[in-house]
Write a protein that holds these residues in place. Sequence first.
Motif, short mmCIF file in Angstrom:
data_model
loop_
_atom_site.label_atom_id
_atom_site.label_comp_id
_atom_site.label_asym_id
_atom_site.label_seq_id
_atom_site.Cartn_x
_atom_site.Cartn_y
_atom_site.Cartn_z
N GLY A 110 -15.66 1.38 11.81
CA GLY A 110 -16.93 0.70 12.01
C GLY A 110 -17.85 0.76 10.82
O GLY A 110 -18.82 0.00 10.74
N GLU A 111 -17.58 1.67 9.87
CA GLU A 111 -18.41 1.77 8.68
C GLU A 111 -17.79 0.96 7.54
O GLU A 111 -16.60 0.68 7.52
CB GLU A 111 -18.58 3.23 8.26
CG GLU A 111 -19.33 4.07 9.30
CD GLU A 111 -19.64 5.48 8.78
OE1 GLU A 111 -19.46 5.71 7.56
OE2 GLU A 111 -20.04 6.32 9.60
N THR A 112 -18.63 0.59 6.57
CA THR A 112 -18.18 -0.23 5.45
C THR A 112 -17.23 0.57 4.55
O THR A 112 -17.55 1.68 4.13
CB THR A 112 -19.38 -0.72 4.62
OG1 THR A 112 -20.27 -1.44 5.47
CG2 THR A 112 -18.92 -1.61 3.48
N GLU A 113 -16.08 -0.01 4.26
CA GLU A 113 -15.10 0.66 3.42
C GLU A 113 -15.43 0.48 1.95
O GLU A 113 -15.90 -0.59 1.53
CB GLU A 113 -13.69 0.13 3.70
CG GLU A 113 -13.18 0.45 5.10
CD GLU A 113 -11.71 0.10 5.26
OE1 GLU A 113 -11.12 -0.48 4.32
OE2 GLU A 113 -11.15 0.42 6.33
N PRO A 114 -15.17 1.50 1.12
CA PRO A 114 -15.42 1.37 -0.32
C PRO A 114 -14.33 0.53 -0.97
O PRO A 114 -13.27 0.27 -0.39
CB PRO A 114 -15.35 2.82 -0.79
CG PRO A 114 -14.41 3.48 0.17
CD PRO A 114 -14.66 2.83 1.50
N ALA A 115 -14.59 0.11 -2.19
CA ALA A 115 -13.57 -0.61 -2.97
C ALA A 115 -12.43 0.34 -3.31
O ALA A 115 -12.66 1.49 -3.69
CB ALA A 115 -14.20 -1.19 -4.23
N VAL A 116 -11.20 -0.14 -3.15
CA VAL A 116 -10.02 0.68 -3.42
C VAL A 116 -9.12 -0.06 -4.39
O VAL A 116 -8.77 -1.23 -4.17
CB VAL A 116 -9.24 0.99 -2.12
CG1 VAL A 116 -8.01 1.82 -2.42
CG2 VAL A 116 -10.13 1.73 -1.13
N GLY A 117 -8.72 0.60 -5.47
CA GLY A 117 -7.85 -0.01 -6.47
C GLY A 117 -6.41 -0.07 -6.01
O GLY A 117 -6.01 0.61 -5.05
N GLU A 118 -5.61 -0.86 -6.68
CA GLU A 118 -4.20 -1.05 -6.34
C GLU A 118 -3.45 0.28 -6.32
O GLU A 118 -2.58 0.51 -5.49
CB GLU A 118 -3.55 -2.01 -7.34
CG GLU A 118 -2.04 -2.12 -7.25
CD GLU A 118 -1.54 -2.70 -5.93
OE1 GLU A 118 -0.36 -2.47 -5.59
OE2 GLU A 118 -2.34 -3.38 -5.25
N ASP A 119 -3.79 1.17 -7.24
CA ASP A 119 -3.09 2.45 -7.35
C ASP A 119 -3.72 3.57 -6.54
O ASP A 119 -3.15 4.66 -6.43
CB ASP A 119 -3.01 2.90 -8.82
CG ASP A 119 -2.09 2.03 -9.64
OD1 ASP A 119 -1.17 1.43 -9.05
OD2 ASP A 119 -2.28 1.95 -10.87
N ASP A 120 -4.89 3.33 -5.98
CA ASP A 120 -5.59 4.38 -5.24
C ASP A 120 -4.91 4.65 -3.90
O ASP A 120 -4.25 3.78 -3.32
CB ASP A 120 -7.05 4.01 -5.01
CG ASP A 120 -7.85 3.97 -6.29
OD1 ASP A 120 -7.40 4.58 -7.28
OD2 ASP A 120 -8.92 3.33 -6.31
N ILE A 121 -5.10 5.87 -3.40
CA ILE A 121 -4.55 6.28 -2.11
C ILE A 121 -5.68 6.30 -1.09
O ILE A 121 -6.67 7.02 -1.25
CB ILE A 121 -3.90 7.67 -2.20
CG1 ILE A 121 -2.77 7.67 -3.24
CG2 ILE A 121 -3.38 8.11 -0.84
CD1 ILE A 121 -2.20 9.05 -3.52
#
Length: 417
Positions: A242-253
């Motif tokens: 329900g909370e806004t997700e942060p930006a996640v890079g292609e290589d991030d876990i």
Amino acid sequence: MSTANRYLFTSESVSMGHPDKVADQVSDAILDFCLAHDPASRVACETLVTTNLAVVAGEITTKAPLTREAVDKIVRNVVKEIGYTDPEIRFADTTVQVDCHIHSQSPHISQGVDKEGAGDQGMMFGFACDETPEFMPLPIAISHRLVNEHARLRREGILAWARPDAKSQVTVEYTADGTPLRIKAVVLSTQHDPSVKEIKNGEDYFSDAARHEVLAKLIKPVLEADRPDLIKGKLVVMPPAGETEPAVGEDDIKVYINPTGCFEVGGPDGDCGLTGRKIIVDTYGGRGRHGGGAFSGKDPSKVDRSAAYMARHVAKNIVAAGLAKRCEVQLAYAIGIAEPVSVLVSTEGTGVISDEKISEIVKHEFKLTPKGIREHLDLRRPIYQKSASGGHFGRGESEFTWEHTDHVDSLRKAAGI
């Protein structure tokens, strides 16, 4: 590399305090009690646990002194060992009610087993691959280590607020040929006490501080110790649902920790537990197939358990011998009949010789009757409660004989490599 040449695979594990695993451990503790007193015991024990209640039922024929009082003591000891000792969470060793409903095995089953036949019909699978030193698929191997480390940190007071119930899940990205490329996501849900709970918008939430403590003390160390080469980017803690997700890079876990927000109510009070309901956790996390029968609570005359252990033993030795990178073995039996009705080996195209040739070698190299399996793996011993949490396969304990690679040299010789 394009994403068309990759795929994701996910496996999960659950902790010793998960309700289904509580039930498995009780059933196997009763099996161990019987085998310790009478190695020829015939045991098919089922357990149900819920709020302050454990129901033990099944068919048991044994010379062991398995009285109702003995069952009651076994159940309470298991509950205490797991860590359910606080009556406030409505399932504890001192408060649980134990109901016992055990009777002897059917004589119609016994007449076949007494002649060294299989205790039931069915097909069993074993699997092994070269993704990890223990020849297990990587997602289930890391998932197991996460919940095992959770148990250690809880018991040692490092995560003092943690309660016994927990689940893990790991997603790995693979190349088209089945090579692990990177870890893509981790989920860790842990039961907790009220001390790490906070209120947001009028609702209970697992605190951000505790969430980052799980990341720093549990998840990050396990991943870095296990496969640091598969950590390509940052570990990004994702917010609750329900909370806004942060930006996640292609290589991030992506790391999800108690993603529902709060997990205070858990264990058998939060969910009813039953023996045998976690067979994918017990086996290969879905990567290899499994038979229709569960393991826990069954003595080794039941091929549901013993033949599944032998199938794993065969598959692991094949991969360890270098005959294949991946191997799945199927054994099938008819009730009361000793020899398997079929033996099938599949190496998924990775074998150095044909699957048919490996199957023929297996039939000559391994004892595949129920009696032969029990004798070769020395299964009539009280070793099973330990197997009922953390998976039955990929273990390093010496008593888990199905993990031994004692056929490597003979298999290589028979294969001519």
